[in-house]
Design a protein around this motif. Structure first.
Motif, PDB file in Angstrom:
ATOM      1  N   ASP A   1     -46.822  35.199  27.106  1.00 29.60           N
ATOM      2  CA  ASP A   1     -47.892  34.410  27.746  1.00 29.60           C
ATOM      3  C   ASP A   1     -48.952  33.923  26.779  1.00 29.60           C
ATOM      4  O   ASP A   1     -49.919  33.295  27.205  1.00 29.60           O
ATOM      5  N   LEU A   2     -48.813  34.204  25.484  1.00 30.45           N
ATOM      6  CA  LEU A   2     -49.830  33.782  24.523  1.00 30.45           C
ATOM      7  C   LEU A   2     -49.888  32.250  24.448  1.00 30.45           C
ATOM      8  O   LEU A   2     -48.858  31.566  24.366  1.00 30.45           O
ATOM      9  N   ILE A   3     -51.105  31.739  24.488  1.00 31.64           N
ATOM     10  CA  ILE A   3     -51.320  30.289  24.323  1.00 31.64           C
ATOM     11  C   ILE A   3     -51.501  30.047  22.833  1.00 31.64           C
ATOM     12  O   ILE A   3     -52.526  30.414  22.241  1.00 31.64           O
ATOM     13  N   LEU A   4     -50.497  29.418  22.211  1.00 35.39           N
ATOM     14  CA  LEU A   4     -50.517  29.233  20.767  1.00 35.39           C
ATOM     15  C   LEU A   4     -51.235  27.948  20.396  1.00 35.39           C
ATOM     16  O   LEU A   4     -51.209  26.953  21.126  1.00 35.39           O
ATOM     17  N   LYS A   5     -51.859  27.978  19.218  1.00 37.90           N
ATOM     18  CA  LYS A   5     -52.593  26.810  18.723  1.00 37.90           C
ATOM     19  C   LYS A   5     -51.613  25.834  18.087  1.00 37.90           C
ATOM     20  O   LYS A   5     -50.780  26.207  17.266  1.00 37.90           O
ATOM     21  N   ASN A   6     -51.699  24.584  18.475  1.00 39.97           N
ATOM     22  CA  ASN A   6     -50.799  23.558  17.916  1.00 39.97           C
ATOM     23  C   ASN A   6     -51.391  22.970  16.639  1.00 39.97           C
ATOM     24  O   ASN A   6     -52.582  22.903  16.491  1.00 39.97           O
TER      25      ASN A   6
ATOM     26  N   LEU B   1     -41.220  34.224  20.361  1.00 41.68           N
ATOM     27  CA  LEU B   1     -42.513  34.037  19.713  1.00 41.68           C
ATOM     28  C   LEU B   1     -42.341  33.357  18.357  1.00 41.68           C
ATOM     29  O   LEU B   1     -43.052  32.404  18.040  1.00 41.68           O
ATOM     30  N   VAL B   2     -41.389  33.826  17.577  1.00 36.83           N
ATOM     31  CA  VAL B   2     -41.148  33.257  16.248  1.00 36.83           C
ATOM     32  C   VAL B   2     -40.768  31.782  16.355  1.00 36.83           C
ATOM     33  O   VAL B   2     -41.198  30.942  15.556  1.00 36.83           O
ATOM     34  N   ASN B   3     -39.975  31.442  17.362  1.00 43.05           N
ATOM     35  CA  ASN B   3     -39.523  30.052  17.536  1.00 43.05           C
ATOM     36  C   ASN B   3     -40.678  29.108  17.837  1.00 43.05           C
ATOM     37  O   ASN B   3     -40.587  27.902  17.596  1.00 43.05           O
ATOM     38  N   LYS B   4     -41.776  29.655  18.368  1.00 46.25           N
ATOM     39  CA  LYS B   4     -42.934  28.830  18.704  1.00 46.25           C
ATOM     40  C   LYS B   4     -43.890  28.644  17.533  1.00 46.25           C
ATOM     41  O   LYS B   4     -44.757  27.775  17.574  1.00 46.25           O
ATOM     42  N   LEU B   5     -43.747  29.455  16.502  1.00 46.13           N
ATOM     43  CA  LEU B   5     -44.719  29.464  15.417  1.00 46.13           C
ATOM     44  C   LEU B   5     -44.389  28.443  14.343  1.00 46.13           C
ATOM     45  O   LEU B   5     -43.241  28.332  13.907  1.00 46.13           O
ATOM     46  N   GLU B   6     -45.410  27.745  13.882  1.00 45.33           N
ATOM     47  CA  GLU B   6     -45.246  26.872  12.723  1.00 45.33           C
ATOM     48  C   GLU B   6     -45.264  27.694  11.436  1.00 45.33           C
ATOM     49  O   GLU B   6     -44.528  27.414  10.493  1.00 45.33           O
ATOM     50  N   ASN B   7     -46.120  28.687  11.410  1.00 44.22           N
ATOM     51  CA  ASN B   7     -46.203  29.602  10.266  1.00 44.22           C
ATOM     52  C   ASN B   7     -45.709  30.972  10.724  1.00 44.22           C
ATOM     53  O   ASN B   7     -46.381  31.635  11.518  1.00 44.22           O
ATOM     54  N   PRO B   8     -44.537  31.402  10.256  1.00 45.03           N
ATOM     55  CA  PRO B   8     -43.974  32.664  10.747  1.00 45.03           C
ATOM     56  C   PRO B   8     -44.736  33.907  10.300  1.00 45.03           C
ATOM     57  O   PRO B   8     -44.378  35.020  10.687  1.00 45.03           O
ATOM     58  N   LYS B   9     -45.796  33.741   9.507  1.00 49.65           N
ATOM     59  CA  LYS B   9     -46.535  34.902   9.014  1.00 49.65           C
ATOM     60  C   LYS B   9     -47.787  35.210   9.825  1.00 49.65           C
ATOM     61  O   LYS B   9     -48.429  36.228   9.611  1.00 49.65           O
TER      62      LYS B   9
END
Length: 324
Positions: free
Chosen positions: A319-324, A235-243
């Motif tokens: 399975d979360l669809i993250l916002k780009n 999950l962290v690897n997919k995030l642009e903002n780790p917070k």
């Protein structure tokens, strides 16, 4: 009401669980009993149940009505959270107690030594926060009171002689096993416009949990995400903002419209987390206490009500669809 002893890895003493709360018993009748809200047998922190009755506002929004018993119960839980937070603070400032002047009240001045500064900070913490909020005994509660400097000093010394050591011993039972298992509740705002193309809402979940401990109770506390499992790291690897986690919450249009008609613009995200202190000792008496947390499971639960009785759906981090 049946009382069950729970071994939660938080303290050596057991909690007593009632239908809606977990009670942490004090070492004596001189001190308060700490009551925390409960969910599935563990402490519930973050967004609390305010024990109100939901009244639908036809103009939008949810009104909450509370009778005297509900108000009293809400106050008891709020006081319990504050008291527990103070107990945590007391545990971590204990190493600085050697600097505490136990014979006189430290005068705040411009050219204070580190020892004097620590003493002044600790006295202010003990007299203005610990004594009024953790004590039931009047001699204990009166620690910071007095009509003049002579009476205030006598009350202070009585507190030091009779009550400080039991309080310090009590505080050392917190996080004895190095961790605390809880449920954390946060809100998901669905007040924005519905996405008809995707069928749902974009929502945001913060990974910095600043609502576990009351912000102004004792020493400042920081709670940060410390991933320990593969699904957390992914999950962290997919995030642009780790917070924070911006993700898409799928919802049928009929369900979304029903919530809008009720004036319900919030959902409640619940996750089971393990909390652990990162700094075993503070560098100075006013430094923040840092805690890390990780998710016990990769699933998070969504509820439509603050009481967490109306389950909506279960989501999985992978399975979360993250916002780009």
């Amino acid at each position: 009401m049946t009382v069950i002893c729970l071994f939660l890895g938080l303290v050596s003493q057991a909690f007593a669980q009632t239908k809606s709360s977990i009670v942490y018993a004090p070492p004596s009748d001189d001190f308060v009993s700490i009551e925390l809200q409960e969910f599935k047998g563990l402490p519930r922190l973050g967004v609390m149940d305010n024990y109100g009755d939901r009244n639908i506002n036809p103009r939008g929004g949810v009104r909450v009505g509370r009778n005297s018993a509900q108000l009293e119960k809400s106050k008891m839980v709020t006081d319990g959270r504050n008291a527990f937070s103070l107990l945590v603070s007391l545990k971590y400032v204990k190493p600085f107690m050697n600097d505490l002047d136990k014979q006189s009240l430290t005068t705040v001045k411009g050219n204070m030594s580190k020892t004097e500064a620590n003493s002044a900070f600790l006295q202010r913490f003990l007299l203005s926060q610990v004594a009024p909020n953790l004590c039931l005994n009047e001699d204990c509660r009166n620690a910071g009171r007095g009509n003049n400097e002579f009476e205030r000093l006598r009350n202070y010394k009585t507190f030091i002689d009779k009550f400080l050591e039991p309080l310090l011993k009590w505080s050392q039972q917190v996080f004895m096993n190095g961790e605390w298992l809880i449920y954390h509740v946060s809100t998901l705002n669905i007040g924005s416009n519905y996405d008809f193309d995707r069928g749902g809402y974009w929502v945001y979940h913060s990974l910095v949990l600043n609502d576990i401990f009351p912000m102004r109770q004792g020493v400042m506390k920081q709670v940060v995400f410390e991933p320990s499992s593969s699904y957390e790291q992914a999950l962290v690897n997919k995030l642009e903002n780790p917070k924070s986690v911006p993700f898409f919450l799928q919802m049928e249009a009929q369900t979304a419209e029903g919530l809008k008609k009720e004036g319900n613009n919030r959902l409640y995200l619940v996750k089971k987390i393990k909390l652990r202190p990162l700094n075993k000792e503070l560098e100075d008496s006013i430094g923040p206490i840092k805690f890390g947390y990780s998710h016990e499971t990769p699933d998070v639960e969504i509820y439509t009500d603050q009481r967490l009785t109306e389950h909506y759906k279960t989501l999985y981090m992978n399975d979360l669809i993250l916002k780009n």
